[in-house]
Design a protein around this motif. Structure first.
Motif, PDB file in Angstrom:
ATOM      1  N   ASP A  34       0.843  -1.188   0.000  1.00  0.00           N
ATOM      2  CA  ASP A  34       0.000   0.000   0.000  1.00  0.00           C
ATOM      3  C   ASP A  34       0.877   1.236   0.000  1.00  0.00           C
ATOM      4  OD1 ASP A  34      -2.373  -1.494   0.111  1.00  0.00           O
ATOM      5  OD2 ASP A  34      -2.195  -1.694   2.291  1.00  0.00           O
ATOM      6  N   LEU A  35       0.613   2.128  -0.926  1.00  0.00           N
ATOM      7  CA  LEU A  35       1.320   3.408  -0.959  1.00  0.00           C
ATOM      8  C   LEU A  35       0.337   4.457  -0.460  1.00  0.00           C
ATOM      9  CD1 LEU A  35       3.296   3.005  -4.330  1.00  0.00           C
ATOM     10  CD2 LEU A  35       4.080   2.564  -2.003  1.00  0.00           C
ATOM     11  N   GLN A  36      -0.073   5.348  -1.303  1.00  0.00           N
ATOM     12  CA  GLN A  36      -1.081   6.322  -0.886  1.00  0.00           C
ATOM     13  C   GLN A  36      -2.449   5.813  -1.330  1.00  0.00           C
ATOM     14  OE1 GLN A  36       1.150   9.013  -3.179  1.00  0.00           O
ATOM     15  NE2 GLN A  36      -0.487   9.408  -4.621  1.00  0.00           N
ATOM     16  N   ALA A  37      -3.502   6.509  -0.944  1.00  0.00           N
ATOM     17  CA  ALA A  37      -4.860   6.062  -1.275  1.00  0.00           C
ATOM     18  C   ALA A  37      -4.981   5.812  -2.777  1.00  0.00           C
ATOM     19  CB  ALA A  37      -5.868   7.111  -0.835  1.00  0.00           C
ATOM     20  N   GLY A  38      -5.414   4.605  -3.126  1.00  0.00           N
ATOM     21  CA  GLY A  38      -5.643   4.279  -4.527  1.00  0.00           C
ATOM     22  C   GLY A  38      -4.408   3.890  -5.319  1.00  0.00           C
ATOM     23  N   LEU A  39      -3.250   3.751  -4.664  1.00  0.00           N
ATOM     24  CA  LEU A  39      -2.015   3.417  -5.376  1.00  0.00           C
ATOM     25  C   LEU A  39      -1.274   2.311  -4.650  1.00  0.00           C
ATOM     26  CD1 LEU A  39      -0.050   4.045  -7.729  1.00  0.00           C
ATOM     27  CD2 LEU A  39       1.012   5.743  -6.233  1.00  0.00           C
ATOM     28  N   LYS A  40      -0.888   1.290  -5.407  1.00  0.00           N
ATOM     29  CA  LYS A  40      -0.120   0.174  -4.849  1.00  0.00           C
ATOM     30  C   LYS A  40       1.162  -0.010  -5.649  1.00  0.00           C
ATOM     31  CE  LYS A  40      -3.914  -2.577  -2.964  1.00  0.00           C
ATOM     32  NZ  LYS A  40      -3.550  -2.517  -1.573  1.00  0.00           N
ATOM     33  N   LEU A  41       2.160  -0.543  -4.957  1.00  0.00           N
ATOM     34  CA  LEU A  41       3.402  -0.978  -5.584  1.00  0.00           C
ATOM     35  C   LEU A  41       3.373  -2.496  -5.591  1.00  0.00           C
ATOM     36  CD1 LEU A  41       6.345  -0.390  -6.605  1.00  0.00           C
ATOM     37  CD2 LEU A  41       7.050  -0.675  -4.218  1.00  0.00           C
ATOM     38  N   ALA A  42       3.661  -3.102  -6.738  1.00  0.00           N
ATOM     39  CA  ALA A  42       3.746  -4.554  -6.838  1.00  0.00           C
ATOM     40  C   ALA A  42       5.176  -4.929  -7.189  1.00  0.00           C
ATOM     41  CB  ALA A  42       2.798  -5.079  -7.914  1.00  0.00           C
ATOM     42  N   ILE A  43       5.656  -6.008  -6.573  1.00  0.00           N
ATOM     43  CA  ILE A  43       6.930  -6.593  -6.980  1.00  0.00           C
ATOM     44  C   ILE A  43       6.610  -7.965  -7.547  1.00  0.00           C
ATOM     45  CG2 ILE A  43       8.446  -5.248  -5.466  1.00  0.00           C
ATOM     46  CD1 ILE A  43       8.406  -7.581  -3.466  1.00  0.00           C
ATOM     47  N   TRP A  44       7.096  -8.209  -8.746  1.00  0.00           N
ATOM     48  CA  TRP A  44       6.781  -9.427  -9.472  1.00  0.00           C
ATOM     49  C   TRP A  44       8.050  -9.888 -10.151  1.00  0.00           C
ATOM     50  CZ3 TRP A  44       3.106  -9.784 -14.292  1.00  0.00           C
ATOM     51  CH2 TRP A  44       2.552 -11.067 -14.378  1.00  0.00           C
ATOM     52  N   PRO A  45       8.374 -11.154 -10.108  1.00  0.00           N
ATOM     53  CA  PRO A  45       9.596 -11.612 -10.762  1.00  0.00           C
ATOM     54  C   PRO A  45       9.657 -11.204 -12.241  1.00  0.00           C
ATOM     55  CG  PRO A  45       8.744 -13.328  -9.345  1.00  0.00           C
ATOM     56  CD  PRO A  45       7.688 -12.244  -9.407  1.00  0.00           C
ATOM     57  N   ARG A  46      10.820 -10.778 -12.657  1.00  0.00           N
ATOM     58  CA  ARG A  46      11.019 -10.364 -14.048  1.00  0.00           C
ATOM     59  C   ARG A  46      10.659 -11.504 -15.008  1.00  0.00           C
ATOM     60  NH1 ARG A  46      16.120  -9.514 -15.296  1.00  0.00           N
ATOM     61  NH2 ARG A  46      15.641  -8.107 -16.984  1.00  0.00           N
ATOM     62  N   LYS A  47      10.973 -12.741 -14.620  1.00  0.00           N
ATOM     63  CA  LYS A  47      10.637 -13.895 -15.466  1.00  0.00           C
ATOM     64  C   LYS A  47       9.125 -14.009 -15.648  1.00  0.00           C
ATOM     65  CE  LYS A  47      14.713 -16.655 -14.443  1.00  0.00           C
ATOM     66  NZ  LYS A  47      15.244 -17.857 -13.794  1.00  0.00           N
ATOM     67  N   SER A  48       8.372 -13.700 -14.601  1.00  0.00           N
ATOM     68  CA  SER A  48       6.916 -13.763 -14.690  1.00  0.00           C
ATOM     69  C   SER A  48       6.380 -12.658 -15.598  1.00  0.00           C
ATOM     70  CB  SER A  48       6.291 -13.651 -13.299  1.00  0.00           C
ATOM     71  OG  SER A  48       6.698 -14.733 -12.480  1.00  0.00           O
ATOM     72  N   ILE A  49       6.952 -11.477 -15.501  1.00  0.00           N
ATOM     73  CA  ILE A  49       6.539 -10.373 -16.377  1.00  0.00           C
ATOM     74  C   ILE A  49       6.834 -10.734 -17.826  1.00  0.00           C
ATOM     75  CG2 ILE A  49       6.958  -7.966 -17.020  1.00  0.00           C
ATOM     76  CD1 ILE A  49       7.521  -7.403 -14.030  1.00  0.00           C
ATOM     77  N   SER A  50       7.998 -11.319 -18.060  1.00  0.00           N
ATOM     78  CA  SER A  50       8.370 -11.732 -19.410  1.00  0.00           C
ATOM     79  C   SER A  50       7.360 -12.745 -19.946  1.00  0.00           C
ATOM     80  CB  SER A  50       9.779 -12.330 -19.395  1.00  0.00           C
ATOM     81  OG  SER A  50      10.098 -12.910 -20.641  1.00  0.00           O
ATOM     82  N   ARG A  51       7.049 -13.715 -19.142  1.00  0.00           N
ATOM     83  CA  ARG A  51       6.098 -14.760 -19.562  1.00  0.00           C
ATOM     84  C   ARG A  51       4.717 -14.162 -19.821  1.00  0.00           C
ATOM     85  NH1 ARG A  51       5.040 -20.489 -20.203  1.00  0.00           N
ATOM     86  NH2 ARG A  51       2.948 -20.825 -19.422  1.00  0.00           N
ATOM     87  N   ASP A  52       4.242 -13.308 -18.921  1.00  0.00           N
ATOM     88  CA  ASP A  52       2.902 -12.737 -19.041  1.00  0.00           C
ATOM     89  C   ASP A  52       2.788 -11.793 -20.242  1.00  0.00           C
ATOM     90  OD1 ASP A  52       0.234 -12.583 -17.819  1.00  0.00           O
ATOM     91  OD2 ASP A  52       0.741 -10.488 -17.472  1.00  0.00           O
TER      92      ASP A  52
END
Length: 140
Positions: free
Chosen positions: A47-65
């Motif tokens: 959770d960052l500020q209202a209505g904004l989130k930070l996601a951490i996702w493996p680079r390999k998963s981003i590549s695949r998706d």
């Protein structure tokens, strides 16, 4: 397209290490890693500020998706800006980041435009700017 951003996702090489940095080191609130039951689904949201989130996702998963080839990251592709209320807060956040394992790439200092800022890199080399801008002081 409406100018609305609700999620910033950054690719990481080691999800557990990144989780520890952001949760334990920087103190960002999270429920931890979720989606482990899916082959490429493990992710953590902060959770960052209202209505904004930070996601951490493996680079390999981003590549695949996304269907894009996994390539070498570049820390100068973008910066994440953390705007604070004072010069002292810049110094405090920079110290917290360093204690969490960040690499300070530019110590906090006066800027040419009248502010005060410094840069650090997280364990995956993402570039964060911690900045006090007298024209954009956050209203907490």
């Amino acid at each position: 397209m409406k100018s609305r951003i609700t999620m910033i996702t950054i690719g990481v090489d080691d999800l557990e290490r990144a989780l520890q940095f952001y949760r334990d080191g920087l103190g960002l609130k999270t429920e931890g890693i979720i989606g482990k039951e899916f082959e490429y689904g493990a992710v953590a949201f902060f959770d960052l500020q209202a209505g904004l989130k930070l996601a951490i996702w493996p680079r390999k998963s981003i590549s695949r998706d996304s269907g894009l080839t996994l390539s070498s990251p570049s820390p100068t592709e973008f910066t994440l800006g953390h705007n604070v209320s004072s010069k002292a807060e810049v110094d405090a956040v920079m110290k917290q980041a360093k204690n969490a394992g960040a690499v300070i790439v530019k110590p906090a200092q006066e800027t040419f435009w009248g502010g005060y800022a410094g840069y650090f890199q997280d364990p995956d080399r993402h570039l964060w700017e911690v900045v006090w801008n007298p024209q954009l002081v956050p209203q907490d």
